[in-house]
Design a protein around this motif. Structure first.
Motif, PDB file in Angstrom:
ATOM      1  N   GLU A   1      45.191  44.740  52.128  1.00 43.73           N
ATOM      2  CA  GLU A   1      44.581  44.414  53.421  1.00 43.73           C
ATOM      3  C   GLU A   1      43.208  43.761  53.245  1.00 43.73           C
ATOM      4  N   GLY A   2      43.036  42.625  53.903  1.00 45.77           N
ATOM      5  CA  GLY A   2      41.738  41.957  53.938  1.00 45.77           C
ATOM      6  C   GLY A   2      41.292  41.317  52.638  1.00 45.77           C
ATOM      7  N   LEU A   3      42.203  41.100  51.674  1.00 51.23           N
ATOM      8  CA  LEU A   3      41.781  40.502  50.406  1.00 51.23           C
ATOM      9  C   LEU A   3      41.690  38.981  50.482  1.00 51.23           C
ATOM     10  N   GLY A   4      42.299  38.392  51.509  1.00 53.12           N
ATOM     11  CA  GLY A   4      42.185  36.950  51.703  1.00 53.12           C
ATOM     12  C   GLY A   4      42.680  36.153  50.520  1.00 53.12           C
ATOM     13  N   SER A   5      41.834  35.254  49.998  1.00 58.64           N
ATOM     14  CA  SER A   5      42.227  34.369  48.901  1.00 58.64           C
ATOM     15  C   SER A   5      42.486  35.127  47.606  1.00 58.64           C
ATOM     16  N   LYS A   6      42.097  36.401  47.557  1.00 60.71           N
ATOM     17  CA  LYS A   6      42.294  37.196  46.342  1.00 60.71           C
ATOM     18  C   LYS A   6      43.540  38.082  46.435  1.00 60.71           C
ATOM     19  N   THR A   7      44.386  37.791  47.432  1.00 61.65           N
ATOM     20  CA  THR A   7      45.576  38.608  47.640  1.00 61.65           C
ATOM     21  C   THR A   7      46.492  38.602  46.427  1.00 61.65           C
ATOM     22  N   LYS A   8      46.708  37.428  45.841  1.00 61.48           N
ATOM     23  CA  LYS A   8      47.617  37.346  44.699  1.00 61.48           C
ATOM     24  C   LYS A   8      47.059  38.096  43.490  1.00 61.48           C
ATOM     25  N   SER A   9      45.756  38.013  43.292  1.00 61.93           N
ATOM     26  CA  SER A   9      45.152  38.772  42.192  1.00 61.93           C
ATOM     27  C   SER A   9      45.297  40.269  42.430  1.00 61.93           C
ATOM     28  N   GLY A  10      45.050  40.683  43.685  1.00 63.69           N
ATOM     29  CA  GLY A  10      45.234  42.102  44.012  1.00 63.69           C
ATOM     30  C   GLY A  10      46.666  42.532  43.791  1.00 63.69           C
ATOM     31  N   SER A  11      47.615  41.676  44.174  1.00 57.70           N
ATOM     32  CA  SER A  11      49.030  41.971  43.977  1.00 57.70           C
ATOM     33  C   SER A  11      49.351  42.122  42.499  1.00 57.70           C
ATOM     34  N   ALA A  12      48.774  41.259  41.675  1.00 56.75           N
ATOM     35  CA  ALA A  12      49.033  41.323  40.231  1.00 56.75           C
ATOM     36  C   ALA A  12      48.574  42.663  39.652  1.00 56.75           C
ATOM     37  N   PHE A  13      47.395  43.120  40.071  1.00 59.16           N
ATOM     38  CA  PHE A  13      46.901  44.402  39.564  1.00 59.16           C
ATOM     39  C   PHE A  13      47.762  45.567  40.047  1.00 59.16           C
ATOM     40  N   LEU A  14      48.250  45.479  41.273  1.00 62.50           N
ATOM     41  CA  LEU A  14      49.121  46.537  41.795  1.00 62.50           C
ATOM     42  C   LEU A  14      50.440  46.599  41.027  1.00 62.50           C
ATOM     43  N   VAL A  15      50.965  45.421  40.679  1.00 59.72           N
ATOM     44  CA  VAL A  15      52.204  45.399  39.902  1.00 59.72           C
ATOM     45  C   VAL A  15      51.955  45.895  38.482  1.00 59.72           C
ATOM     46  N   MET A  16      50.781  45.578  37.923  1.00 54.97           N
ATOM     47  CA  MET A  16      50.450  46.080  36.587  1.00 54.97           C
ATOM     48  C   MET A  16      50.415  47.608  36.545  1.00 54.97           C
ATOM     49  N   ALA A  17      50.169  48.222  37.694  1.00 56.66           N
ATOM     50  CA  ALA A  17      50.105  49.687  37.747  1.00 56.66           C
ATOM     51  C   ALA A  17      51.444  50.337  37.424  1.00 56.66           C
ATOM     52  N   ILE A  18      52.504  49.530  37.369  1.00 54.80           N
ATOM     53  CA  ILE A  18      53.814  50.045  36.992  1.00 54.80           C
ATOM     54  C   ILE A  18      53.789  50.595  35.564  1.00 54.80           C
ATOM     55  N   VAL A  19      52.721  50.309  34.826  1.00 52.35           N
ATOM     56  CA  VAL A  19      52.580  50.855  33.471  1.00 52.35           C
ATOM     57  C   VAL A  19      52.631  52.389  33.492  1.00 52.35           C
ATOM     58  N   GLY A  20      52.424  52.987  34.673  1.00 55.92           N
ATOM     59  CA  GLY A  20      52.596  54.436  34.789  1.00 55.92           C
ATOM     60  C   GLY A  20      53.988  54.876  34.388  1.00 55.92           C
TER      61      GLY A  20
END
Length: 306
Positions: free
Chosen positions: A242-261
């Motif tokens: 929410e509210g990340l604007g132009s950084k949405t894709k970068s935020g998405s990448a970090f969220l997907v990286m969290a799958i390392v759990g």
């Protein structure tokens, strides 16, 4: 698949009103649950042989002995993986020739005039994204720990046959599917973060039931856990963007990286189960702790502060 989720999930969140993004993503990912149910309930019967042999119980005359049995079981996976490969190639071709609308995410964030980077680490300064990455790490690890141990729990500790265990796994995935569909409908009237807290608290309680009783009682509790896990991943994902604007894709990448759990927490759970086979159910303390982080995210962590 990580690339796919990095692109597809934020795409779904920005296709409409940001307030309804969690509902859209839950609806989109409910078809994930449908596929999982069909695979677990029906397709697994075509792949698994139904032979529950161990090194000790394998018949003396089995061709190739234990190694031969393992080879037969793993060979059964060749055709399903080839079919999946063909389907993924066909999907790639479909998307190649599909004219999807371009989304200018920068318009969502006021005062954003910087060029878009491939990966922008500064996005981690946003506390709600940072907590979202942490919550996703624990959710993914907790979910996969329960999923990965499900058949082992059924066959080794409850004493079910492989065929019966896969049927229960089908019901397990059906509960997941129903949870997503029902959760999507409930989000019309209830805030996603409030539902996240409630679902996480229910799973904390159900993990406690598994730890206390084990056996068939624990197995039935796992069906409930699957239902209440259903909305967590897409809800946390959309709240964190929410509210990340132009950084949405970068935020998405970090969220997907969290799958390392998935790499860390399931082996830990399995190790705890092996340490004391008389109290195997205590290993479910690991997913219980994971759901505590999810509950916190729905309570406070999701708030857009900076």
């Amino acid at each position: 698949m990580c690339f796919l989720e990095t692109a597809a999930n934020p795409f779904v969140t920005v296709l409409g009103d940001p307030a309804t993004a969690p509902r859209r993503l839950n609806l989109a990912q409910s078809f994930n649950g449908l596929g999982a149910f069909i695979a677990a309930m029906f397709l697994s019967k075509l792949v698994l042989s139904g032979n529950d042999y161990t090194r000790e119980s394998i018949p003396a005359g089995y061709p190739g002995g234990w190694e031969g049995f393992v080879q037969v079981e793993t060979n059964a996976m060749k055709v399903p993986y080839l079919v999946l490969a063909v389907i993924l190639i066909l999907l790639a071709v479909v998307f190649l020739f599909s004219h999807l609308p371009k989304i200018k995410e920068g318009e969502q964030e006021e005062g954003s005039n910087t060029g878009e980077k491939l990966i922008d680490f500064s996005v981690l300064k946003r506390s709600h994204l940072r907590w979202g990455v942490i919550a996703q790490f624990f959710y993914n690890g907790g979910q996969t720990a329960i999923n990965a141990m499900f058949l082992i729990y059924c066959c080794k500790y409850v004493g079910l046959t492989e065929g019966t265990a896969t049927t229960y796994f089908g019901f397990y995935m059906l509960a997941f599917l129903l949870g997503r569909w029902i959760g999507t409908l409930l989000m019309v009237k209830f805030k996603p973060q409030h539902m996240l807290v409630l679902y996480a608290l229910m799973n904390i309680l159900l993990c406690g039931v598994i730890m206390a009783f084990g056996g068939m009682t624990g197995l039935y509790a796992m069906l409930g856990v699957s239902f209440f896990m259903s909305i967590m991943y897409p809800t946390q994902f959309s709240l964190a963007l929410e509210g990340l604007g132009s950084k949405t894709k970068s935020g998405s990448a970090f969220l997907v990286m969290a799958i390392v759990g998935n790499v860390i927490l399931p082996p830990l759970t399995g190790h705890l189960m092996d340490m004391n086979e008389q109290l195997y159910q205590l290993a479910y303390l690991v997913p219980l702790i994971c759901f505590i982080f999810c509950a916190y995210y729905g309570w406070k962590g999701y708030k857009v502060i900076n």
